[in-house]
Design a protein around this motif. Structure first.
Motif, short mmCIF file in Angstrom:
data_model
loop_
_atom_site.label_atom_id
_atom_site.label_comp_id
_atom_site.label_asym_id
_atom_site.label_seq_id
_atom_site.Cartn_x
_atom_site.Cartn_y
_atom_site.Cartn_z
N ASP A 71 0.84 -1.21 0.00
CA ASP A 71 0.00 0.00 0.00
C ASP A 71 0.87 1.26 0.00
O ASP A 71 0.59 2.23 -0.73
N ILE A 72 1.91 1.25 0.80
CA ILE A 72 2.82 2.40 0.86
C ILE A 72 3.48 2.62 -0.49
O ILE A 72 3.57 3.78 -0.98
N ARG A 73 3.94 1.56 -1.09
CA ARG A 73 4.61 1.71 -2.40
C ARG A 73 3.64 2.26 -3.45
O ARG A 73 4.03 3.11 -4.27
N VAL B 202 8.36 13.96 -3.45
CA VAL B 202 7.50 13.27 -2.48
C VAL B 202 8.19 13.30 -1.12
O VAL B 202 9.33 12.85 -0.98
N VAL B 203 7.48 13.81 -0.13
CA VAL B 203 7.99 13.85 1.25
C VAL B 203 7.23 12.81 2.07
O VAL B 203 6.00 12.83 2.13
N GLU C 176 12.46 3.42 2.38
CA GLU C 176 13.30 2.78 1.37
C GLU C 176 12.85 3.05 -0.06
O GLU C 176 13.59 2.78 -1.00
N HIS C 177 11.66 3.59 -0.25
CA HIS C 177 11.14 3.78 -1.62
C HIS C 177 12.03 4.78 -2.37
O HIS C 177 12.31 5.88 -1.88
N PRO C 178 12.46 4.44 -3.57
CA PRO C 178 13.35 5.34 -4.32
C PRO C 178 12.69 6.66 -4.72
O PRO C 178 13.40 7.62 -5.05
N MET C 179 11.37 6.73 -4.70
CA MET C 179 10.70 7.96 -5.11
C MET C 179 10.44 8.92 -3.95
O MET C 179 10.01 10.05 -4.20
N THR C 180 10.68 8.52 -2.70
CA THR C 180 10.57 9.49 -1.62
C THR C 180 11.87 10.27 -1.55
O THR C 180 12.95 9.70 -1.37
#
Length: 487
Positions: free
Chosen positions: A48-50, A148-149, A221-225
């Protein structure tokens, strides 16, 4: 509860572009004062987070490219709405978080101030011009959104500590994924999602997913944050800092504290005991700025301890939802067990229990301990409970050495009738915030907030610090006519 937030409609869902089902299961919202289940919330899974981060990334440029007045309008509308629905926010804060009514009200109005400040940020200067060594070149250095924060917030002041990151991050054009603690997921999460939804924030600019460690790790860990704003324990903050460092993403870490409350020999002891009680016992001591170590000059220690104990014994410990209360419940039984253990081990090591030191269910009596040494648990550990350990000192050199023995450096307070003396001592105290003739639990929305050492990584929230914290710098140079280079 009002139609603004109906538990049957909203509390069993996450906010991912819209209210939807999660894949992470559910959790009960338990009232700490009674143990009653107030509602059931959905928990965001790692998947869901991703998905939320991916959607936030898609929507970020649309939000950032809106004219500044339109972004400001949304934030101003949110500020209006939070006052219109203040009873809902305050009631959930009392019941879900164990807050006494004045604390819940102060948190509500603090969040309102954060929203108004963020709305004003949208029209502030976002850069500077600088001279150039190249003829006819114009240099501009401007602040641009990060992207994205990710915002991860705790349970103690869930509304205010979420809003101090969410509002400025949105103001400067970022999209936000908010992961509140499941213990305060409605006050610090779902109500915020509902607020911005009603304020007209474009879908996708804010995602709200309560969750545990799996959800937090996925967000970090998401590369887009592009940035993680975390408020919580030092141990977890260090792990987040390591991960963000490896991924070269920005982090703002506001962590724990074991704050020094200092009473010099020339202090007004009546006033100092009032400030010491407020700093130690407000919200059951569950505050990172809690007055955790009371350093009192040996010549006035007996009087200070006596007056502090009198204040502690007068405080009303009761369910804040049912009536007047000064001290509400601790958030969970683990906190009760932790405080019991710290007190028992300290007393066994030679500390003296002056008052308090016992609990009923999750209600803990305000406690005063004397004969404290630096090696005792009550001095070494962050308490997060209504406990005031008193340590005596004989000289300012000894005092400074004892304060510096702690790795924390969030807040400190100094009581003295001599402002000059207190200011000189403040120069020697390693803390990010120092308050003279005041207490340690201070927060003003327009003043940069943060600590030293194990209390943070130099991140700051508030006022002019917000623009730098939630943006990145970009150099743009312009030439009217291209020059010819040697090759």
């Amino acid at each position: 509860m009002s139609k603004f937030f109906c538990t049957e409609t909203f509390s069993n869902k996450i906010y991912l572009n819209d209210w939807c089902e999660s894949t992470g299961g559910t959790s009960d919202v338990v009232e700490p004062a009674t143990g009653h289940v107030l509602a059931k919330i959905a928990l965001g899974s790692g998947d869901d987070i991703r998905s939320a981060v991916t959607e936030a990334k898609k929507q970020q440029s649309h939000w950032a490219n809106l004219p500044f007045d339109q972004r400001g309008k949304v934030l101003r509308r949110a500020a209006e709405l939070i006052l219109q629905h203040k009873d809902t926010f305050i009631e959930w804060n009392i019941r879900e978080c164990g807050s006494i009514a004045p604390k819940a009200e102060a948190e509500l109005y603090g969040a309102h101030e954060q929203l108004n400040m963020a709305a004003a940020m949208t029209m502030q200067p976002d850069g500077i011009t600088l001279p150039s060594t190249i003829p006819e070149r114009r240099n501009t250095c401007r602040r641009v959104p990060l992207g994205v924060v990710g915002v991860i917030t705790p349970w103690n002041f869930p509304l205010l500590l979420a809003m101090r990151s969410v509002a400025p991050a949105l103001a400067v054009g970022n999209s936000v994924v908010l992961k509140p603690d499941p213990q305060s997921a409605i006050t610090g999460g779902l109500l915020i999602a509902r607020l911005f939804e009603e304020a007209g924030l474009p879908a996708g600019a804010l995602q709200v997913l309560p969750g545990g460690a799996e959800a937090g790790e996925a967000l970090v860990e998401h590369p887009m944050t592009a940035m993680i704003s975390f408020t919580g324990s030092t141990n977890v903050g260090k792990k987040i800092g390591r991960t963000c460092g490896e991924l070269l993403k920005k982090s703002a870490l506001e962590l724990g504290g074991n704050n020094a409350f200092i009473v010099l020999d020339d202090a007004d002891i009546e006033a100092a005991s009032s400030h010491g009680a407020w700093g130690a016992y407000l919200h059951q001591g569950q505050i990172c700025m809690q007055a955790g170590r009371h350093f009192v000059h040996e010549s006035v220690a007996e009087e200070y301890i006596s007056r502090l104990a009198e204040r502690a014994e007068r405080l009303r410990v009761a369910d804040p939802y049912l009536g007047a209360s000064d001290i509400g419940p601790l958030i969970n039984t683990s906190q009760v067990e932790k405080i019991n253990k710290i007190i028992a081990e300290s007393v066994e090591a030679g500390a003296k229990l002056i008052t308090g030191g016992h609990s009923h269910d999750q209600f803990y009596r305000p406690t005063v301990l004397s004969n404290i040494r630096l090696d005792m648990p009550a001095c070494q550990q962050e308490l997060f409970g209504p406990v005031a350990p008193v340590i005596t000192f004989s000289s300012e050199d000894e005092l400074v050495e004892m304060i510096a023995a702690s790795p924390y450096g969030l807040a400190a307070a100094i009581h003295s009738r001599s402002i000059g003396r207190a200011m000189k001592l403040a120069d020697r105290v390693p803390a990010g915030m120092i308050h003279i003739n005041d207490q340690t639990v201070n927060n003003e929305f327009h003043v940069p907030f943060g600590g030293f050492g194990d209390s943070g990584n130099s991140g700051r929230f508030g006022g002019p610090a917000n623009l730098e914290e939630f943006t990145q710098s970009q150099w743009v140079s312009v030439m009217d006519t291209p020059v010819t280079y040697p090759f």
